[in-house]
Motif scaffolding. Structure first.
Motif, PDB file in Angstrom:
ATOM      1  N   GLU A   6       7.944  56.420  43.620  1.00  7.14           N
ATOM      2  CA  GLU A   6       8.547  55.976  44.874  1.00  7.14           C
ATOM      3  C   GLU A   6       9.954  56.538  45.050  1.00  7.14           C
ATOM      4  O   GLU A   6      10.319  57.022  46.126  1.00  7.14           O
ATOM      5  CB  GLU A   6       8.590  54.443  44.921  1.00  7.14           C
ATOM      6  N   ASN A  10      11.364  59.423  47.726  1.00 10.23           N
ATOM      7  CA  ASN A  10      12.532  59.163  48.575  1.00 10.23           C
ATOM      8  C   ASN A  10      13.615  60.214  48.370  1.00 10.23           C
ATOM      9  O   ASN A  10      14.228  60.682  49.335  1.00 10.23           O
ATOM     10  CB  ASN A  10      13.097  57.780  48.269  1.00 10.23           C
ATOM     11  N   GLN A  13      12.332  63.646  49.897  1.00  8.75           N
ATOM     12  CA  GLN A  13      11.468  63.472  51.067  1.00  8.75           C
ATOM     13  C   GLN A  13      11.535  64.647  52.039  1.00  8.75           C
ATOM     14  O   GLN A  13      10.504  65.031  52.607  1.00  8.75           O
ATOM     15  CB  GLN A  13      11.814  62.172  51.792  1.00  8.75           C
ATOM     16  N   ARG A  17       8.251  66.939  52.868  1.00  7.58           N
ATOM     17  CA  ARG A  17       7.676  67.125  54.201  1.00  7.58           C
ATOM     18  C   ARG A  17       7.502  68.621  54.516  1.00  7.58           C
ATOM     19  O   ARG A  17       6.526  69.025  55.143  1.00  7.58           O
ATOM     20  CB  ARG A  17       8.545  66.450  55.263  1.00  7.58           C
ATOM     21  N   THR A 181       6.587  62.657  60.794  1.00  9.25           N
ATOM     22  CA  THR A 181       6.969  61.256  60.621  1.00  9.25           C
ATOM     23  C   THR A 181       5.951  60.428  59.842  1.00  9.25           C
ATOM     24  O   THR A 181       6.194  59.263  59.562  1.00  9.25           O
ATOM     25  CB  THR A 181       7.169  60.591  61.996  1.00  9.25           C
ATOM     26  N   GLN A 182       4.824  61.009  59.472  1.00  5.71           N
ATOM     27  CA  GLN A 182       3.791  60.225  58.805  1.00  5.71           C
ATOM     28  C   GLN A 182       4.241  59.782  57.411  1.00  5.71           C
ATOM     29  O   GLN A 182       5.135  60.375  56.807  1.00  5.71           O
ATOM     30  CB  GLN A 182       2.495  61.028  58.684  1.00  5.71           C
ATOM     31  N   SER A 183       3.610  58.742  56.917  1.00  3.49           N
ATOM     32  CA  SER A 183       3.935  58.207  55.602  1.00  3.49           C
ATOM     33  C   SER A 183       3.665  59.256  54.512  1.00  3.49           C
ATOM     34  O   SER A 183       2.677  59.984  54.571  1.00  3.49           O
ATOM     35  CB  SER A 183       3.085  56.967  55.328  1.00  3.49           C
ATOM     36  N   LEU A 184       4.572  59.332  53.540  1.00  2.00           N
ATOM     37  CA  LEU A 184       4.400  60.260  52.422  1.00  2.00           C
ATOM     38  C   LEU A 184       3.623  59.555  51.310  1.00  2.00           C
ATOM     39  O   LEU A 184       4.088  59.387  50.189  1.00  2.00           O
ATOM     40  CB  LEU A 184       5.759  60.747  51.923  1.00  2.00           C
ATOM     41  N   ASP A 185       2.415  59.168  51.640  1.00  2.00           N
ATOM     42  CA  ASP A 185       1.545  58.475  50.697  1.00  2.00           C
ATOM     43  C   ASP A 185       0.980  59.482  49.699  1.00  2.00           C
ATOM     44  O   ASP A 185       0.344  60.454  50.099  1.00  2.00           O
ATOM     45  CB  ASP A 185       0.406  57.811  51.477  1.00  2.00           C
ATOM     46  N   GLN A 188      -2.528  61.075  49.983  1.00  5.25           N
ATOM     47  CA  GLN A 188      -2.864  62.120  50.944  1.00  5.25           C
ATOM     48  C   GLN A 188      -2.923  63.464  50.234  1.00  5.25           C
ATOM     49  O   GLN A 188      -2.071  63.793  49.409  1.00  5.25           O
ATOM     50  CB  GLN A 188      -1.813  62.180  52.055  1.00  5.25           C
TER      51      GLN A 188
END
Length: 225
Positions: A6, A10, A13, A17, A181-185, A188
């Motif tokens: 996590e 962060n 990030q 992306r 802007t999508q979640s950085l899960d 994926q």
């Protein structure tokens, strides 16, 4: 110091992306070009069907090209993707950006860019397909060769805009606003690949450090890089 997944996500990030942009729209744009999915009459691409692609790459003429590139720009793992040893199908979705650029340059009839393929920075007025392929390759190189911790918001915005300018050509489209802007899960696929790329780069760096530590004192360390 070890970082949790996590916190790592962060901290890097912006780079992450950009890396997902590389693994999705940049790669898909190059696949679009490789197979001429826009039906551009100015050049011939390679077939998209895996069996037909394997057959095309297996022709004597293309085998000669592959042999010429072997050991120069094509590595063994790339050769195995082009002509799988245990199969008769070649899936272009398994190619990375580097391999796609090699194939576009050497196995399609796309004309060279204005200043030739060796020019890493085509002039802005060169709007040829080849020029955008080079820009995609250099965009990839930036992502791969930049410290993820050093990507600021300003750098991210600049590179994202450049990425959009690269892919929005020749009939290809991708919803980049959603990707931005999508979640950085980590579950994926593109995010997972990006994290794996980051981990691989860290492993390479650690290996280089170990090599340096084993070298005799007084050696010029710049020769190792």
């Amino acid at each position: 110091m070890n970082r949790s997944i996590e916190k790592l996500i962060n901290d890097i990030q912006f780079w992450l992306r950009l890396a997902t942009f590389l693994h999705e729209p940049i790669k898909l744009f190059l696949i679009w070009i490789l197979h001429n999915l826009g039906n551009d009459p100015s050049y011939n691409g390679l077939p998209q069907n895996p069996q037909l692609l394997f057959q095309e790459l297996s022709t004597p003429a293309n085998q000669k090209k592959i042999n010429r590139l072997k050991g120069k720009v094509l590595k063994q793992d790339q050769l195995d993707l082009l002509l799988p040893p245990n199969g008769n199908a070649t899936d272009s979705s398994t190619f990375d950006v580097t391999l796609l650029c090699i194939l576009i340059r050497n196995f399609t009839t796309i004309p060279a860019p204005m200043n030739g393929w060796s020019d890493k920075n085509p002039p802005a007025h060169d709007l040829s397909i080849a020029a955008f392929v080079i820009r995609a390759r250099e965009w990839r190189n930036f992502v791969h060769h930049t410290d993820p911790d050093n990507i600021t918001q300003a750098i991210f915005n600049q590179k994202w805009l450049e990425g959009e300018q690269i892919i929005n050509n020749f009939g290809y489209t991708f919803p980049t606003a959603q990707l931005q802007t999508q979640s950085l899960d980590p579950s994926q696929d593109a995010v997972l690949k990006s994290l794996q790329q980051y981990i691989n780069e860290i492993k390479k760096l650690k290996s280089q450090i170990k090599t340096i530590q084993k070298k005799p004192a007084g050696m010029n360390l710049l020769t190792l890089f």
